[in-house]
Scaffold this active site. Sequence first.
Site, mmCIF file in Angstrom:
data_model
loop_
_atom_site.group_PDB
_atom_site.id
_atom_site.type_symbol
_atom_site.label_atom_id
_atom_site.label_comp_id
_atom_site.label_asym_id
_atom_site.label_seq_id
_atom_site.Cartn_x
_atom_site.Cartn_y
_atom_site.Cartn_z
ATOM 1 N N GLU B 51 43.465 27.167 46.136
ATOM 2 C CA GLU B 51 44.663 27.178 45.288
ATOM 3 C C GLU B 51 44.512 28.047 44.046
ATOM 4 O O GLU B 51 45.498 28.573 43.521
ATOM 5 C CB GLU B 51 45.050 25.758 44.872
ATOM 6 N N PHE B 113 45.498 7.552 46.081
ATOM 7 C CA PHE B 113 44.822 8.659 46.742
ATOM 8 C C PHE B 113 45.434 10.001 46.324
ATOM 9 O O PHE B 113 46.645 10.181 46.367
ATOM 10 C CB PHE B 113 44.926 8.487 48.263
ATOM 11 N N GLN B 114 44.572 10.909 45.904
ATOM 12 C CA GLN B 114 44.969 12.254 45.469
ATOM 13 C C GLN B 114 45.983 12.235 44.323
ATOM 14 O O GLN B 114 46.855 13.094 44.239
ATOM 15 C CB GLN B 114 45.488 13.079 46.652
ATOM 16 N N LYS B 163 56.227 12.736 46.059
ATOM 17 C CA LYS B 163 56.504 12.928 47.481
ATOM 18 C C LYS B 163 57.784 12.231 47.931
ATOM 19 O O LYS B 163 58.577 12.801 48.681
ATOM 20 C CB LYS B 163 55.317 12.402 48.293
ATOM 21 N N MET B 484 27.690 41.860 32.118
ATOM 22 C CA MET B 484 28.145 41.675 30.749
ATOM 23 C C MET B 484 27.299 40.625 30.028
ATOM 24 O O MET B 484 26.996 40.766 28.841
ATOM 25 C CB MET B 484 29.630 41.283 30.742
HETATM 26 C C1 LIG Z 1 34.961 32.003 35.563
HETATM 27 C C2 LIG Z 1 34.063 32.675 34.605
HETATM 28 N N1 LIG Z 1 32.804 32.217 34.430
HETATM 29 C C3 LIG Z 1 31.976 32.840 33.553
HETATM 30 C C4 LIG Z 1 32.400 33.919 32.835
HETATM 31 C C5 LIG Z 1 31.456 34.598 31.834
HETATM 32 N N2 LIG Z 1 31.192 35.971 32.254
HETATM 33 C C6 LIG Z 1 31.831 37.021 31.712
HETATM 34 S S1 LIG Z 1 31.388 38.466 32.363
HETATM 35 C C7 LIG Z 1 30.276 37.736 33.388
HETATM 36 C C8 LIG Z 1 29.461 38.541 34.351
HETATM 37 C C9 LIG Z 1 30.271 39.144 35.420
HETATM 38 O O1 LIG Z 1 29.425 39.708 36.387
HETATM 39 P P1 LIG Z 1 29.966 40.766 37.415
HETATM 40 O O2 LIG Z 1 31.218 40.271 38.036
HETATM 41 O O3 LIG Z 1 28.875 41.143 38.337
HETATM 42 O O4 LIG Z 1 30.397 41.970 36.483
HETATM 43 P P2 LIG Z 1 29.477 43.015 35.668
HETATM 44 O O5 LIG Z 1 29.497 42.587 34.254
HETATM 45 O O6 LIG Z 1 28.109 42.984 36.239
HETATM 46 O O7 LIG Z 1 30.163 44.323 35.862
HETATM 47 C C10 LIG Z 1 30.263 36.352 33.179
HETATM 48 C C11 LIG Z 1 29.382 35.409 33.884
HETATM 49 C C12 LIG Z 1 33.724 34.332 33.031
HETATM 50 N N3 LIG Z 1 34.250 35.357 32.349
HETATM 51 N N4 LIG Z 1 34.525 33.715 33.934
#
Ligand SMILES: Cc1ncc(C[n+]2csc(CCOP(=O)(O)OP(=O)(O)O)c2C)c(N)n1
Lengths: 163, 577
Positions: B51, B113-114, B163, B484
């Site tokens: 979802e 439930f749910q 529902k 990042m």
């Molecule tokens: C749902 C979620 N969890 C954690 C983060 C924190 N976060 C920001 S950038 C990143 C790394 C992303 O890695 P990748 O998709 O490989 O991109 P890259 O920076 O390596 O290009 C994380 C963990 C986030 N933005 N969103």
Amino acid sequence: MKRIISVLMENEAGALSRVIGLFAQRNYNIETLTVAPTEDITLSRLTLTTFANDKQIEQITKQLNKLIEVVKLVDLTDGEHIERELMLVKLKATGSQRAEIKRTSDIFRGQIVDVTHNAYTIQLTGNAEKLDAFLRAISESTVLEVVRSGISGLSRGEKILAL
Amino acid sequence: MEMLSGGDILIRSLQAEDVDFIFGYPGGAVLHIYDALFRQNKIQHVLVRHEQAATHMADGYARSTGKPGVVFVTSGPGATNAITGIATAYMDSIPMVVVSGQVQRHLIGSDSFQETDMVGISRPIVKHSFLCKKAEDIADAISKAFYIATTGRPGPVVVDIPKDITSPTDLVEYEYPEEVAIRSYHPALKGHTGQIKKAISLLLAAERPMIYSGGGVIQGNGAAMLTQLVRLIGAPVTNTLMGLGGYPATDPQFVGMLGMHGTYEANMAMHHCDFILAVGARFDDRVTNTISKFCPYAKIAHIDIDPATISKNIAVDVPIVGPVDNVLTEMIALIEFELESGAHETKNSLAEWWAQIEGWRGQDSLKINHVAGEEIKPQQAIEAVYKVTAGKSYVTSDVGQHQMFAALYYPFAEPRKWINSGGLGTMGFGLPAAMGVQMAFPDEVVTCITGDGSIQMNIQELSTCAQYELPIKIINLNNRSLGMVKQWQDMQYEGRHSHSYMESLPDFVKLVEAYGHVGFVVDELDALVPVLEEAYSIRDRLVFVDIRVDHNEHVYPMQIAPNGSMRDMWLRKGVRT
Ligand SMILES: Cc1ncc(C[n+]2csc(CCOP(=O)(O)OP(=O)(O)O)c2C)c(N)n1
Ligand SMILES: [Mg+2]
């Protein structure tokens, strides 16, 4: 400083939780809160007090106005206004205390609304400062229970908050 | 009057709103609704695999078309799975209507439930929500939901439907409301002319004006007016991450994106300017750096549809509440009148300012430092995608370094082509968002620029792509790390890479092949453009291009925080302003 915000909102389930949720979510404080339907049953009137500076109060009123169910609001502290709070105090009252308590209550224009052998219940209305002063005036050890309604208020003069 | 069941009323109401797609997933609480859906053929339902993805698809659809995205989820886990996508849409002001099933009315509150309190859980991340109490409420709630979601500052609206009120055996009168009026909701339709005039006199008197525009220009359909205004004034313009495409990025008056990873010239120009016209932007902390040091010489006029956005983070001198398209149109007319009356010679008087900006631009802060024979730089991969798609692709992104590289190295010429989760920063957004775009524009090229971390957050949607034959191009900037996070650890934690390393990555090519798609690996620069050309030449299949890029690369420029101003930036490793 203390602000009194008076809100006219739809009398609908969920509206109050949106207002309270907003304060929690945006880290604003709520000091007192009262809410009840108005003479128009589709509307409720909510009065809340909060401590905020000018910048914060601007944000608070703007964010409140964004809530779909908020119809109108006013910061009563912006102009001259009347504020009232109701307090009920249950006091231990035995022997010579009884006359003393009655005297203090009279000075504050309180009413004794319930009496037993050992206790008085006093009703007081006024602004928050007056109610605070009363509690200071009676010795703390005699207070059994305090309930306050929170502040309600209106603007002075002919200014009204209506649809 | 017609008698219908609650389930049929819902579907008919959505048809009345001209909904063409519903992104959703069935379950117990929405079985009556799904049956009503089955018995019609005007609206196409897209069956997702999770979802969260349904909400991002609806979001991508909304961002690219300007129309509200529509989502169906069941109660409980269906509803909670939608939360991240609703929050994503909320943060970026995206119109969306989410219909969630709820348990039967007599079970509400009994931990049945749910059961989950969807209205309660979603309250802080919706523009508004409705809990329908009877079948007769459904049409009214849907019409209000669409009205609220799409007007004023747009946003997601939840409609929670128990529902039992959708039961096929209980028929009630149905008539779709022709008009919506909500007595407590009146979004501004135009700006205050006096305020607009004040802003104009500051703008025309400024020696170093800047125009700073954000996502409001995209969502508010103001890009054409913004472009006209910028050209009329001759001033430099910068866009936020959300505002890219609001002004053609290859135009010389565009100084690039501003903020944390903004260009040197954009951030320097902001810092030194004496007037800012902010249009549909919100002075986000990723833009301003330290609030107390923000743009010390500037007076500010701010146009926004949401009064609460004005002076929220930065106090402004001239607030203008109104829709950006309308306000900008009025502004242009008034300025043209001023200029014709000969009171101002704006273009010439900005020569000195432009000379200063060209000096900053000369720094070439986006220069790519690639050494022949070494790994592909992620920036080169984006440049190659730009070249191969002739800058015409829709581009969605996930969150991380690849997102910033896409924003900086793929100059967008038009609004609504760049689609990313700027506000919430939701990894897992890119692929489903691209699917929503591709659904809306089946003949357009749609690219998802992602990372090895993000793509795995909604990778199950490769199955949905197969079912609906969505020929998306997925460009994976594979740096074998949560780049990042790693960058911040390099810069602020002496290189201690605590859990930012992606061990045991899948073989992405085999993975996509398992779903029936096409996959390529690129690991040397010479192959980059040819492989991309081949990938994009396959018009009828999803193609996944796994590009192995330098895993030590950082995104620059990068503003220095905490306590830095707009002009304090790292320009390269170890080199700062
Ligand atoms: C749902 C979620 N969890 C954690 C983060 C924190 N976060 C920001 S950038 C990143 C790394 C992303 O890695 P990748 O998709 O490989 O991109 P890259 O920076 O390596 O290009 C994380 C963990 C986030 N933005 N969103
Ligand atoms: Mg990565």
